[in-house]
Every structure is written in structure tokens, then in C-alpha cells.
Design an enzyme around this catalytic site. Sequence first.
Site, PDB file in Angstrom:
ATOM      1  N   CYS A   2      -7.493   5.248  -7.633  1.00  0.00           N
ATOM      2  CA  CYS A   2      -7.848   6.328  -7.885  1.00  0.00           C
ATOM      3  C   CYS A   2      -8.501   7.559  -7.673  1.00  0.00           C
ATOM      4  O   CYS A   2      -9.936   6.688  -6.969  1.00  0.00           O
ATOM      5  CB  CYS A   2      -7.698   7.118  -9.541  1.00  0.00           C
ATOM      6  N   LEU A  51      -3.111   6.882  -8.510  1.00  0.00           N
ATOM      7  CA  LEU A  51      -2.280   6.064  -8.490  1.00  0.00           C
ATOM      8  C   LEU A  51      -1.832   5.287  -8.814  1.00  0.00           C
ATOM      9  O   LEU A  51      -2.339   4.527  -9.412  1.00  0.00           O
ATOM     10  CB  LEU A  51      -3.072   5.325  -7.054  1.00  0.00           C
ATOM     11  N   GLY A 363      -8.845  -9.898   4.051  1.00  0.00           N
ATOM     12  CA  GLY A 363      -9.677 -11.014   3.440  1.00  0.00           C
ATOM     13  C   GLY A 363     -11.233 -11.061   4.070  1.00  0.00           C
ATOM     14  O   GLY A 363     -11.854 -11.735   4.290  1.00  0.00           O
TER      15      GLY A 363
END
Length: 618
Positions: A2, A51, A363
Site C-alpha cells: 500500500c 492494494l 531472489g
Amino acid sequence: MCGIAGIINYDTSNSVSKQILESVTHAVAHRGPDGFGFWMHNNIGFGHRRLSIIDLKSGNQPLQIEDNKLCITYNGEIYNYLELKYQLIKVGYQFKTNSDTEVILVAYQHWGEAVVNHLRGMFSFAVADIEKQQIFIARDHFGIKPLVYYQGSDYFMFGSEIQQFKEHPHFKKEINVSALAEYFKYAYIPAPLSIYNDLYKLEPGNYLIINFKGKIIEKKVYYDVQFKPIYSVSYNDWVESVTQALDTSVAYHKIADVAYGTFLSGGIDSSLIASSLAEQGNKVEAFTMGFANKNINEVPYAEQVAKMYHLNHHIEFIDMTDMQSIFPKLIKHFGEPFADSSAIPTYFITKKIREYLPVVLSGDGGDEAFGGYYSYQNFLKILNPSAPNQAYKNYLKTALKLVGKTYQSTPRQPNLTDWINLVSIFNEAQSQRLFLHEVFNNIDTEANSYAKWYQKGQEQKLDIYSLASYLDYKTYIHGDILTKVDIAAMMNSLEVRTPFIDVEMVNLMAQIPTKFKISRNFNGTWEKKKILNTIAAKRFGIDFIKRKKQGFTVPLADWFNHNSAPGKEFEMIIQNKNSLIFNYLNQNELKKQFSDKNQVDYNKLYLLFTLEKWLENQ
């Protein structure tokens, strides 16, 4: 993931302007396209852009509990929130939502400031405590999520991105030349500095307590990486422990109520993340970025992993035209000069991913944890450039003695200057020549972001590699890597999660002796990321790891050669006395540095090009 915002007017009788609060909040609408909300209490206001990842229906913010005596605005994900929720229910607390947001707020109600010691995840949040008349602001252990704050003349403000602050009518855009000097060294500005005076980044593992008058009453470090190697554990046992810890971290990082996938660069780290996801029974969506230049292309290795683990593999290629189209947008969103060129492919791969799903695993963090960077071996070489391997040294001494000669060795301890020179774009001497005298004289040399962390590392009595790793955790990993990923991904409303940059993973890494991470062989070659390579060899085969590390490299020499449009534009910048960089830099010195078109340092070029474009648009 967010976007958050908060304003505290120093005058308690001066209510926060809803118009200003809305403006600074909506400036990060891209971080939260699924909803927004506001909370106002006299001279204080919180904003939020959402979000939706967990509890899609009832996780709206700002969220209030305890008869509206506590209010939170929060950005991030807490991976152990269900465990904490169960623990809090057992002692009598009740919950109205299924969100991790409410868990943080109830946990704050229960533990107070110590709440941060219970969280496993990535976060930045602010809690307004009406009874205590104070605001608690915290950032996660490693700075995965950003938190920026401003101490203005009549108000305090916090937010997720620097560009938000420019929406406040009283914000002063005064360049901090000490921060500019840091940018010239590292191509980013390390926390706590920002490009503007009075605007700061809250350092990772820190929290602030601010009273309702906007005054900081406490700033505290709640977490630091502690290197305490355990030598009684064998190499094979460490390999097993890391394998289990990584698989567990991946399992935590896939907690979501939406679809997720993974980056797959073709390197060791992202390949291990992808294989862990697949081995846990998931049908994995994997995404790879490629370039036309085959010398910097790891797509074949990514394809190998995708085929082996039956991944749904998506490949995106970019070229110079793509770079030119997105560069102005990147300048705006970073909010300050930021010259890690891999932000460009990061933007495009995250844009591609967002067409399929809103969450992706990365990663990032494997190199810092397990000794993957060339800077580490170069730092170790200073300690004893001839032969750091003790067994080889003893053999050489004996052999020389037989022929009547003496082994000559002049080892010394690497120091802070050595490290800065290894990681700098412009070193100290080059910067001093480049800056105008009147600018250089105003640079605070004590503002060196690395100095205090170097001192902290020495206080821990760290070995040379661990000291370098520690410095990266305290500067580069959040100042560059995590900032790049957060800004570029959130431009596309994509949440990126980092299983290697996880408090349990890092605490485990800090217990592993250096010799099991990086060491030098008898023949002088170096073994880096030994444990991760051992795991990767088991999963992908020995040939997969026997190759040169590439990283997320960008073809700057192709994009900025003197015949290309960007290359010609850079030439115009350094030839034009009215270019904005010459308000700070010596034009003749700069021309000198780029006079030989066959000996161009493209990292320096890109740093200067970025600065000029930022100055034009800030």
C-alpha cells in the site's frame, strides 16, 4: 502492499487540511489502486491507498479499534499474522476482520512498542494512540518497505515516497549537498539522508515516537544484525539448516488471498526460490527479463530451471527504445537522484508480471547473506593479497625455507576507505575535483552514511567478510536494491516479497562461519556463496553453478554509446554551460573525464545523466 501518509500540524488548534491530506495520499495511488481512506483527529491526519492482498473484503484502512482510541495506517505484509492472532485470542482479544492490519494494531495494544519484536514480515506503519497522545512509527528490520518523514517549519509529515511531500504547499525543496555527495559515491542516497534538507528516511529496524505536537520524543533501534558464528556445526549440517530455512521462508512468503509467482533471472538465488515454490506443490508462474546482448543474458539458465520444474515461463525482452520511454517516469517516482540502471528492466519485468498477478517472490538478498559479490573477495584480498589460505601459506613458507629464501607477506586490515573505494562510482578524490569549491566546502564530511555502521561492525569484532556483509545490510541492500524494487514494482501496483531478506533467514545466516560462505582455493580462485551453490548443485546439476556471476546487468555501453540518441544527449549536457548539473559541478573537469570516447565509464555517465534529468524535473 500500500501507500501511506500522515500529517501532524505543530499548532494543535490548526486542523489538518483534508484537501492537502488527500493530495499527499493520492500522490501514491499507484501503490494502492484498490481503495483509499482517511482519518482525521484535530491537528493530525492519516491517509491510505490500498492494494488488496490479504482479507480482500474487510481490510480497509486507516483502521480503528478500542473505541477509536487506536488508529493505524500500514504498508506491508506480516507473514506470521495468523500465529500472532491465535496467540492474542488465547489471552482474550477479539477480532472483527481477517486482516494482518488488525493483528498489528491489537498486538500494539497488547505489547506496546515491543510489537515490532513479534513481527515477521515487511512493513512500515503508524499507530495513533489517543490515550498516550502519541504516534508510533516503525519500519521493518531490513527496510523492505519505505518510510520517509519531514520536519517542516510548521508541520511533521510521513509517507511512503518522496514525491508525496512535494504535494504539501509548505514543503521546501532545498537540495542537501551532503546527500548529493553521497549520491556521487554510491549512485543512491543512503538513509537517513534524502536529497532534500529536513527530509529523512527512517532507517531499517528503527521506530519513532512522536507526540501530538509533532515533536520526536524517541528514536530507537529495535533490531540489528548480530554476527555470532557457531563453529561446532558441520558444513553439511549448515547446508541442511539453510535448505530447511529457505523452504520455510518461501512457504511464509506465499501467504496471500490472491495469485502469486516468482522472478526467475536464471541466477542461483531466484532459481532456488522458484524450485522451492515448485517443490511445495505449486504450479509456478515464473518471469524472466532478457536483453538482445547475449553477453549479459541469463535466459538459457532460466529456461533450464523452468523446464526442470515444469514452470509456466514468461520471458520479456527490452531494448534502448524501452529505456528512453520509461526514464522520465522513473525519475519522478524515485523522487531523488537514483542511478542503479537495473531499475529500468525491473520496471518492465514487473509491468509484465502485473498482467498476470499482483504478488511475486524475488531472489534478492542471497548475495549479501552468503558472500556473492565480487566486492567481498576484493575486500578480503586487501587482508592478504598473496595467499589468504593459511594451509597454502604454510606450504609456501616451508618450500622457500628449503631453498634459503623467506616468505614475504605484508598483510594489513582493510579499512573503511578501502570499502568505500570498492563500492564507489566516484571516489573521494574524484568527487572533490568534480564539485565546485563553494559546493564542496558546504558538504558535511561527517554525514558519511557508512562511517557509523563501520564503527558498529568493529564493535561487534567482525571478521573482514562479515564486516562487509554487515555494511551492505545497513546501507546498500535497502538504499539501493530494495528501493529500486519497491519503487519500480509499485509503479505497476505489484507486491514483491523477498524470502532471503527475512528476519529468521538472516539471523540463521549470521550464525554460519565465514569459511562456509566464501573462501579462497589453493589455486587462488574464490568460492562464493558456497552453501547456496551446494544446494543449487543438488537441485540443478553441477554445470548450473560453474559459471561467472552476472547479476541484473544493463547494457549501458550499448544504450549510451556516442552514436546513440541517449549518448548524443549526454554529450550535449556536458557541453552546455547552462546544464543544471553545473550549478554543482566543474564543467571543465567533467569534460576532461569524458574526453576519450574509447574509455568511457558508463556507470559514471549514467549517474550524471540521471542527475541532470532529475534536476530538470524536480
